[in-house]
Structure formats: C-alpha cells, structure tokens
Design an enzyme around this catalytic site. Structure first.
Site, PDB file in Angstrom:
ATOM      1  N   GLN A  31      89.047 171.566  60.885  1.00 22.01           N
ATOM      2  CA  GLN A  31      89.572 170.271  61.866  1.00 22.01           C
ATOM      3  C   GLN A  31      89.072 170.186  63.211  1.00 22.01           C
ATOM      4  O   GLN A  31      88.784 169.116  63.628  1.00 22.01           O
ATOM      5  CB  GLN A  31      91.057 170.357  61.746  1.00 22.01           C
ATOM      6  CG  GLN A  31      91.624 169.146  62.228  1.00 22.01           C
ATOM      7  CD  GLN A  31      93.255 169.096  62.125  1.00 22.01           C
ATOM      8  OE1 GLN A  31      93.806 169.589  61.074  1.00 22.01           O
ATOM      9  NE2 GLN A  31      93.928 168.510  62.933  1.00 22.01           N
ATOM     10  N   CYS A  40      93.893 165.627  61.094  1.00 23.14           N
ATOM     11  CA  CYS A  40      94.131 166.489  59.782  1.00 23.14           C
ATOM     12  C   CYS A  40      94.076 165.273  58.690  1.00 23.14           C
ATOM     13  O   CYS A  40      93.707 165.312  57.623  1.00 23.14           O
ATOM     14  CB  CYS A  40      95.352 167.146  59.751  1.00 23.14           C
ATOM     15  SG  CYS A  40      96.867 166.083  59.805  1.00 23.14           S
TER      16      CYS A  40
END
Length: 680
Positions: A115, A121
């Site tokens: 990420q 996310c």
C-alpha cells in the site's frame, strides 16, 4: 491527521443525519482511510484530455526525449490538495531506482502490491482482485508486451505509459510519464515485492491523474475502483443483516452467489466496519484489521481427507481466501496459514489451492468464520451482454441525465427525495417496460466522480438514490402524482447505488434523485433486464401542441383508469376456472392487461391513461377469457368520464343487443379525471 479526518467525518455524519425523516432516510458511506508506514484484449477507449499515447510516444522517440506529462507535473500540486504531509519528495524514473526495470516480474499477482504511505487500501485491494483476472487486467494494462522495457531495443523506451479505466459509461485511455514520487530512494506510494517491478506504481499514478492528485485517493470505496477496472456493477452487501450468521440456509445461498460472481470473472472485496475513530485500523485478537479493505482472491469448496478415499467422499468445506493490501497482518484463527486444520486436507489439495505458510497478507477462512467476522461485502459483477455465451445474458440500457435547478416547477430537475413531496416529481424520470410475466431487473445509478474537485472544496459525493413506480401501461408523459412504489434504493453518499428486484409485467418509471433538493450534478443510469426494456427519458409534461391541433382538436381532459380486480367470473374452461385479461378502451385507444391464468377472481392492477378530446364519450372495460383458438367474451362495463375521482364495483354486462343482461362477476375500478393535463 487521520484522527482529525475521522472526527470531521463523524461530525459531518451527525450533521447530515439531522435530515432524517420517517419517509426516507440517509446512509453515510464508511470510506476506508488508513495510512501505513499474452493475448491482447481490444477495448474502444477515449483519450483522456485528448492525449494520444501512440502520437506522444512516436514524437518522443523521434526527438530522443523522455516524455514529461504537462498535465501532471512533478510538483506538490500532483501530490496534495491540502498541504505536504510527507516532507521532501523526489520524482524518479524506474531506471533511476534500479538497473533492470520491468512492468512485470514473473507475471502479475496480488502479491505485487503493497500500500505505501497513503490511505488507499480501497484502491490497492481492488488492484489485488484485478491481478487475479487476466482478461480484466489486460483491459486496464493494454498492449503490456509493447509497453514493457525492451533490453534489445533501448531506443524504443520513451518514459511514457498508458492505462485504461471505465469512467462514467466509457473506457478512458490515460497517458502518464514514468516519474514516480520517492523519499530516500524508495517509492512512497503503491509498490511491489520486487524492487524492479513497476506495474502497480504506474497503474496507481494513472488513476491518480484522473483524480487530481495522490492525496485525493486518501479514503474511498473499493466498489468504485472495482467498477473503474471492469465496467461492471457493484452490489454492496451488509453481512450483519438478513440473518446470515444464524440461518445456515441463507448463508449457503450467499456462498453460492459469491461463488458464482467469482467463477464468472467478477471481483470481490470485504471489510470489517469501524464505528469510531478509535476503531480505525484497530487490529483484533484474531489478526484481522477493522476499517480496512481486503481483496477476495479465491472462493471454493475444499475437499477434506487424504488419498483416493477423499475423492469418493462428499466432505467439502466452503472457503474464501483474502488478502490484506499491507502485504502482512493475517487472520490467525482456524485454517490460517500454519494452523493444524490443514492436516485434514491432502498435500495435493493444498498445492492445488495454493496454501502458503508465510506472512504475505493472504489467508484462507471458512465461509462461516468469514460471516462471523466481516460486516461488509462488495460483489462486482461483470454483466454479460454477449449473445455468444453459455451463461445468462442481459439487455443493458444506459441513460445519461442531470439534476438541474430551475425556478419553474415544470422545468426544475433537482427536486430531492420523496421527503420533499412538492418537488420530488420534478426530478428526471425514466420509463422502462417489463415484458415477461416476471423479470429480474438490475438497476445502477452512478453520479459523476467528484474526487478531482477536492482542491476546490467540492469533492464530496452527493447523497443519491432512486424510487421505482409502477405506472399506466401506456404512459408516455411525465408523472405528476406519485403512483405505486414497487422498489427503491437507500440514499447514500456513495458514487453509485444498486438495486436488484423482481418485477411483474408492466410499465415502470425510475426517479433518480439527490437526498436534498436544489443540488446539481450529472448521473448515469444503467438498467439490465432479460429482454429489451425500451427505456427512455420522459421529458414532456403533456401532449404537445402541433399544427394539426387546430384541425384535429387538442385534449381537454386527462383520465386515469385503474382496474383493481374482478370477482366471481364465469368458469369457462373445462376445469371450472378461466384465464381472464382486461381491455380498457377510450376514444380509439386501448390498454390490455397480461393474462391471469386459472382464476375467477384476478387482481388485475392494470392502469391506463387517456388524454381525451370528447368529454361525453364513455370509457368501456371488457374482460375476455384467453383460449388457444379464439378468446371468449366474459363481460363489460361502461363508465362516464366526468371530472373528479371515484371508485366503483360494478356488475358485468353483456354486449350488443343483450347489453342490459347481467353476466357472472363484478369488477372494481378507480377513475380520476381532470381538466388540467399536468394533474396526473
């Protein structure tokens, strides 16, 4: 900054929930926000901002320059819309970060994604799902072999790439240069396990370009990214409702739905809802993280047992595999990577489904455990509109529209939801037909993405939703009074809302709205049915005046006839029942209901709307029995069309010379007539 954002979110939530009313209420979307240290698929795509990839690359190759994108410069403006929260950022090309860069190293997989320092996310989870679908990622990453670094032809490299996303009804081709934001020689945002693999960082940059800047991706909805990667339709599901935890049958039905979406190439995401600022990113004892988007990477029945015996036994476990976009932090309960439960599964079966014992963020759970721990599920269906398919195909109608304010009630198209009773029907209206006895209908309303306007303070989604009303079989002008509401969405500040419903044969009007009146915006309405629905927008309020109106006359009355039901009809078939249908006739126009099989007391619920020039001409209603060779007459009634509203139950009469004779049965009718053509 995260706690401030959550506090603001909760404050906004309280503010907006102040609009609650018993008729229609608003749901605020939980966005996921966290910061954490071979074959070619042809897709017709529109160049984003008019930039042609092939022309720009050719120009760079001829000039011997590496591409520098003037529309997305290497400045803080491309990173932040508020202020720099990272510190010193250096933009570097992949060749400045490693000696042998590639788009893909050993192919593409969900493990290529980590990420980075951005609360996206939701986007990375969608990328993880995308990576497991070759047919889908080859749409998003077109001509990937042609875009790959070529050691044998270094002169072909021009520092330019392009990626495709489905945006507001069309595929868009986004061109970028390959300068990526770094700090201390490492990528700041999405990156791969392999330091020389760059597809995930470049796809993220192309998506960011459409959204204005990297910070614009801080917080979002996985459903949006899944749709942007596929052109599919996202259906969000609340796993805490519908009794999934307690009802095994419902749980099994849900598993079948999830399995079908997965097997047919759809994308799936899930999360555990955070209910407070303290909950955001909270890691539970079981290893799962709250308020965090997970990608579903596999759904299957896993065979239990060892050896040949396992193949003859029917013991199978319903299981689901997920991936944490962080690339670590996994479920540690039953069937986690190194748990003893896996001893119940043969080595060959474990290898077949790809069980690994490492903290790579990917893990299996039983579907029962999944339902216990997760609260939200997003199913992104690829709606199959191809006739060359073994699976169910859908007919798709795509309508574009907008909410626009106007002081004239007949021209206003921003009326708000049903709470605003005086202005609700001033919204855009779209008519469609269900032509089968019953049809499953999928409806998706999507507003234009506003993320790119965050810098101007206008990036928040509007709260949107829609109602579906069953209307007269022959309506072609706008509704002016609400009718029978048969379905509708919740109102939510997400980019799209979705409803799946079963509707009986008839004509329907969809009314897409914002929650509050007076708000402006553009929207896309997608309607999927089994047979063509002849969808169109209703734009006229009444029959138009034409050059023939003076000669042929113009309507002076409008009448709505609603045949509710009939009772005690004659049993004309051999089994003592009948297959009746009703016809409403008025001034040469007629409306016919579907056939109601095997009944003497049909609930017709059939409406007709008539714009009338002859106030004295009566309206007739006839009932027939459907037969194979010739339909037989069952009775009729004649109604005056005077002004006003009334309901009557009348005895059926014969026709012609015998019209004074009663026939078996009664019919119940409601009639509304007005001299104002925009009253109904």
């Amino acid at each position: 900054p995260l706690s401030v954002a959550v506090s603001q979110y909760l404050a906004d939530r309280k503010l907006l929930l102040g609009h609650y009313s018993p008729d229609q209420h608003l749901i605020l979307l939980h966005t996921h926000t966290h910061t954490h240290t071979h074959t070619s698929i042809m897709v017709m795509a529109v160049p984003y901002e008019g930039q042609s990839f092939s022309a720009l690359r050719r120009q760079c190759q001829q000039n011997g320059h590496l591409f520098e994108d003037p529309l997305f410069p290497t400045t803080d403006q491309s990173l932040f819309y508020q202020s720099n929260r990272i510190g010193r950022v250096t933009w570097k090309r992949p060749k400045e970060l490693c000696s042998d860069p590639h788009l893909f190293v050993d192919g593409i997989s969900a493990h290529d994604l980590h990420q980075g320092q951005l609360g996206n996310c939701w986007f990375v989870a969608a990328c993880s799902s995308l990576a497991s679908r070759e047919a889908l990622w080859q749409k998003v990453i077109p001509d990937w072999k042609d875009q790959e670094w070529d050691k044998e032809k270094p002169e072909s490299y021009a520092g330019i790439f392009h990626f495709r996303f489905w945006r507001f009804g069309e595929w868009v081709d986004v061109v970028i240069d390959d300068r990526l934001p770094t700090a201390n020689g490492e990528l700041i945002y999405c990156h791969s396990n392999d330091s020389n693999e760059f597809w995930s960082a470049l796809v993220e940059k192309a998506y960011v370009k459409m959204c204005g800047c990297y910070e614009a991706l801080d917080g979002g909805n996985t459903a949006d990214a899944l749709v942007d990667f596929t052109g599919g339709v996202s259906e969000p599901m609340d796993l805490t409702e519908n009794g999934f935890k307690d009802d095994e049958e419902k749980r099994n039905e849900l598993f079948e739905r999830v399995l079908k979406v997965h097997d047919r190439g759809g994308l799936i995401s899930c999360s555990i809802r955070a209910t407070s600022a303290a909950d955001m990113e909270a890691r539970l004892e079981c290893g799962l993280v709250k308020g965090h988007a997970y990608a579903v990477t596999d759904v299957r029945r896993v065979r239990l047992g060892h050896g040949l015996l396992a193949y003859f036994k029917s013991d199978k476990l319903t299981m689901i595999r997920m991936r944490n976009p962080w690339g670590q932090k996994e479920w540690n309960g039953p069937w986690s990577d190194s748990s003893e439960e896996w001893q119940k599964v043969s080595k060959s079966e474990r290898e077949r489904i790809g069980v690994t014992v490492q903290d790579d963020g990917e893990f299996w759970m039983t579907f029962d455990d999944f339902i216990v721990h997760f609260t939200d599920l997003i199913l992104c269906r690829l709606i199959n509109t191809s006739y060359l398919s073994f699976h169910k195909t859908w007919e798709e109608a795509v309508m574009r529209g907008s909410w626009r304010r106007n002081d004239d009630p007949l021209l206003n198209r921003a009326g708000g939801c049903i709470n605003n009773k005086h202005s609700f029907l001033q919204n855009p209206q779209f008519m469609f037909d269900v032509k089968k006895a019953e049809d499953e209908v999928l409806i998706c309303l999507q507003q234009k993405d506003r993320r790119a306007t965050l810098r101007g303070g206008r990036g928040e989604n509007l709260a949107i939703g829609f109602d579906i009303h069953r209307v007269e079989f022959n309506r072609i002008y706008r509704m002016h009074v609400t009718q029978q509401k048969v379905a509708g969405s919740t109102y939510i500040n997400s980019r799209s809302v979705f409803v799946r419903t079963d509707l009986p044969q008839g004509r329907y009007v969809i009314i897409p709205t914002t929650f509050d009146p007076g708000l402006e915006g553009e929207f896309l309405l997608r309607i999927f049915t089994d047979v063509p629905a002849d969808c169109k927008e209703l734009t006229l309020d009444e029959p138009p005046q034409t050059c023939w109106s003076g000669l042929c006359g113009y309507p002076s009355l409008v009448t709505q006839v609603h045949v509710l039901q009939a009772n005690g009809l004659a049993g004309q078939d051999s089994d003592g029942a009948s297959d009746p249908y009703v016809i409403i006739r008025c001034e040469g126009e007629k409306v016919r209901s579907p056939v109601y099989e095997n009944t003497r007391s049909p609930a017709f619920n059939t409406k007709g709307l008539f714009y009338r020039k002859k106030a004295n001409q009566p309206i007739s209603i006839e009932i027939y029995n459907h037969n194979v060779l010739k339909d037989s007459f069952m009775g009729q009634v004649t109604l005056p069309g005077e002004q006003g509203e009334y309901q009557q139950t009348l005895h059926l009469r014969d026709k012609g010379d015998r019209r004074d004779n009663d026939l078996p049965g009664t019919i119940t009718v409601t009639i509304v007539t007005s001299t104002v053509l925009t009253n109904i």
